[in-house]
Design a protein around this motif. Structure first.
Motif, PDB file in Angstrom:
ATOM      1  N   MET A 141       5.308 -10.491   6.179  1.00  0.00           N
ATOM      2  CA  MET A 141       4.925  -9.683   5.010  1.00  0.00           C
ATOM      3  C   MET A 141       3.822  -8.707   5.409  1.00  0.00           C
ATOM      4  SD  MET A 141       3.203 -10.865   1.381  1.00  0.00           S
ATOM      5  CE  MET A 141       4.678 -11.710   0.837  1.00  0.00           C
ATOM      6  N   THR A 142       4.034  -7.444   5.143  1.00  0.00           N
ATOM      7  CA  THR A 142       3.031  -6.429   5.445  1.00  0.00           C
ATOM      8  C   THR A 142       1.900  -6.488   4.433  1.00  0.00           C
ATOM      9  OG1 THR A 142       4.653  -4.953   6.458  1.00  0.00           O
ATOM     10  CG2 THR A 142       2.606  -3.957   5.673  1.00  0.00           C
ATOM     11  N   ALA A 143       0.681  -6.516   4.940  1.00  0.00           N
ATOM     12  CA  ALA A 143      -0.492  -6.445   4.067  1.00  0.00           C
ATOM     13  C   ALA A 143      -0.976  -4.998   4.027  1.00  0.00           C
ATOM     14  CB  ALA A 143      -1.596  -7.354   4.581  1.00  0.00           C
ATOM     15  N   VAL A 144      -1.211  -4.485   2.837  1.00  0.00           N
ATOM     16  CA  VAL A 144      -1.680  -3.110   2.663  1.00  0.00           C
ATOM     17  C   VAL A 144      -3.085  -3.167   2.075  1.00  0.00           C
ATOM     18  CG1 VAL A 144      -1.257  -0.857   1.616  1.00  0.00           C
ATOM     19  CG2 VAL A 144       0.675  -2.317   2.273  1.00  0.00           C
ATOM     20  N   VAL A 145      -4.062  -2.765   2.870  1.00  0.00           N
ATOM     21  CA  VAL A 145      -5.450  -2.730   2.401  1.00  0.00           C
ATOM     22  C   VAL A 145      -5.699  -1.374   1.770  1.00  0.00           C
ATOM     23  CG1 VAL A 145      -7.870  -2.853   3.072  1.00  0.00           C
ATOM     24  CG2 VAL A 145      -6.185  -4.344   4.191  1.00  0.00           C
ATOM     25  N   PHE A 146      -6.092  -1.383   0.508  1.00  0.00           N
ATOM     26  CA  PHE A 146      -6.341  -0.135  -0.223  1.00  0.00           C
ATOM     27  C   PHE A 146      -7.844   0.059  -0.374  1.00  0.00           C
ATOM     28  CE2 PHE A 146      -7.034   2.131  -4.294  1.00  0.00           C
ATOM     29  CZ  PHE A 146      -6.473   3.348  -3.939  1.00  0.00           C
ATOM     30  N   ILE A 147      -8.344   1.203   0.103  1.00  0.00           N
ATOM     31  CA  ILE A 147      -9.778   1.493   0.082  1.00  0.00           C
ATOM     32  C   ILE A 147     -10.025   2.714  -0.792  1.00  0.00           C
ATOM     33  CG2 ILE A 147     -11.828   1.872   1.477  1.00  0.00           C
ATOM     34  CD1 ILE A 147     -10.293   0.897   3.899  1.00  0.00           C
ATOM     35  N   HIS A 148     -10.886   2.564  -1.759  1.00  0.00           N
ATOM     36  CA  HIS A 148     -11.167   3.661  -2.696  1.00  0.00           C
ATOM     37  C   HIS A 148     -12.156   4.657  -2.102  1.00  0.00           C
ATOM     38  CE1 HIS A 148     -15.262   2.331  -3.884  1.00  0.00           C
ATOM     39  NE2 HIS A 148     -14.784   1.098  -3.686  1.00  0.00           N
ATOM     40  N   GLY A 149     -12.350   5.753  -2.825  1.00  0.00           N
ATOM     41  CA  GLY A 149     -13.253   6.808  -2.383  1.00  0.00           C
ATOM     42  C   GLY A 149     -14.566   6.813  -3.133  1.00  0.00           C
ATOM     43  N   THR A 150     -15.235   7.976  -3.123  1.00  0.00           N
ATOM     44  CA  THR A 150     -16.576   8.087  -3.686  1.00  0.00           C
ATOM     45  C   THR A 150     -16.596   7.943  -5.203  1.00  0.00           C
ATOM     46  OG1 THR A 150     -16.319  10.487  -3.808  1.00  0.00           O
ATOM     47  CG2 THR A 150     -17.384   9.597  -1.853  1.00  0.00           C
ATOM     48  N   GLY A 151     -17.681   7.370  -5.686  1.00  0.00           N
ATOM     49  CA  GLY A 151     -17.951   7.353  -7.117  1.00  0.00           C
ATOM     50  C   GLY A 151     -17.153   6.353  -7.919  1.00  0.00           C
TER      51      GLY A 151
END
Length: 389
Positions: A1-11
């Motif tokens: 199973m592929t793990a997808v790490v989601f990283i947000h941006g500023t603010g």
């Protein structure tokens, strides 16, 4: 199973992050089943915050039209009106032209309403940039553009000669100042100097003398800009609270970024390969720095959207890598999504040949909305889904 790490941006802060991460998870999972989406919310623990409750912020003005000069009364300041003109120097002419009667054939021997001002514009053009030398270069070009502009004739039919001269003078002045702003000139004249130039140009264009200060007097323009200015003042606290984390997050990361990178490394260490990282804006900088500084073999794909990482690298500001050092071999394939209308998105393929794939996406939004429209764009998810390991 592929793990997808989601990283947000500023603010980004809660509860907005949960909504954003949920939207991303739904969008990417709709195209590819069997994914494990793992959000990395760094804003709460590592984002910028006003530790003293905003003591560094100037107070909001009470008039809704910006700070007033000494001796002026409420409503006398025309700063918001000039902001409209710098964005569109022909705004007043357009308003005047919209109010003019349909063009009719003039009786024999009649003088077209715009003939007098055109003659004076020709005289002004012969003087070059001199009459507005205090502002900077560009007057002659502005005069030539105004003389050839299709709005001049209908505006002349709608305005009294004095008013036309003043509107034309403000149009010319706004064009010169807008040129300074467009070229990021280090010096921009204060309003007193600008107003003196407007008065001089208005007199040359045929306005009767009434002092050196000629503020923006178009009622329609004033109403429009005043409404916009009042809306900004009403939203000042919300705007401040939204804007200071966005700017502060970048500064905090560039000066104290190791903690947020360590958090990302720890998160990835607990995931089974293959892992893909999908990151927005500053999140892309965090992801790239982490991957450059620490080999993470379980990460097979980096996706950035609206990222400034290429710009920071080229300008010598990326913490992990200084130009012209190449991208380390252990950094995985990099897909860089950018929207041509997003002024905070940059290209990486020209800096790292063969290592980065730049793909344009179109959110059909102007800036700054374009910078936040990636995660509601099906095109973005399609490109990500096609490349997930």
């Amino acid at each position: 199973m592929t793990a997808v790490v989601f990283i947000h941006g500023t603010g980004v802060r809660e509860p907005g992050f949960s909504a954003l991460a949920g939207r991303f998870a739904a969008g990417v999972s709709a195209l590819r089943g069997g994914l494990r989406v793992v959000p990395y919310y760094w804003g709460g623990a590592h984002g910028a915050a006003l530790a003293a409750g905003g003591a560094s912020l100037p107070p909001a003005t009470g008039t809704g039209r910006g700070p007033l000069a000494p001796g002026s009364g409420p409503g006398d300041d025309d700063t918001a009106d000039w902001a409209v003109l710098y964005a569109d120097p022909y705004a007043e002419l357009a308003l005047a032209a919209a109010g003019s009667a349909p063009a009719e054939e003039l009786p024999p021997g009649s003088v077209p309403p715009d003939l007098r001002v055109r003659a004076r514009l020709a005289d002004l053009l012969a003087e070059g940039d001199g009459p507005a030398a205090e502002l900077g270069p560009g007057l002659a070009r502005a005069v030539a553009d105004l003389a050839a502009h299709p709005l001049l004739a209908p505006a002349a039919a709608s305005l009294a000669p004095d008013d036309l001269a003043e509107v034309a003078a403000r149009c010319l002045t706004a064009q010169v100042v807008a040129g300074l702003l467009d070229t990021d000139a280090p010096l921009v004249p204060v309003g007193v100097t600008r107003d003196a130039v407007v008065g001089r140009l208005a007199a040359v264009l045929g306005a009767s003398a009434r002092g050196a200060e000629r503020g923006v007097r178009s009622l329609a323009l004033r109403v429009a800009s005043s409404a916009a200015s009042r809306a900004v003042v009403r939203r000042r606290r919300a705007l401040t609270e939204a804007a200071h984390p966005a700017a502060g997050d970048v500064l905090r990361y560039l000066s104290r970024g190791e903690a947020v990178r360590a958090g990302l490394r720890a998160l990835i260490a607990g995931l089974e390969p293959p892992v893909a990282i999908v990151a927005h804006s500053l999140g892309g900088i965090i992801a790239l720095d982490t991957l450059v500084l620490t080999p993470l073999p379980q990460v097979r794909l980096l996706v950035t959207a609206g990222s400034q990482a290429p710009f920071l690298y080229e300008s010598g500001s990326l913490p992990s890598l200084e130009h012209p050092a190449p991208l380390p071999a252990h950094v995985p394939d990099w897909l860089n999504l950018y929207d041509p209308r997003d002024l905070l998105s940059y290209l990486g393929a020209g800096l790292f040949p063969g290592r980065v794939t730049d793909i344009a996406v179109d959110g059909r939004q102007p800036f700054p909305a374009a910078h936040s429209a990636y995660w509601t764009n099906s095109e973005v998810y399609r490109h990500i889904g096609e490349r997930l390991p």
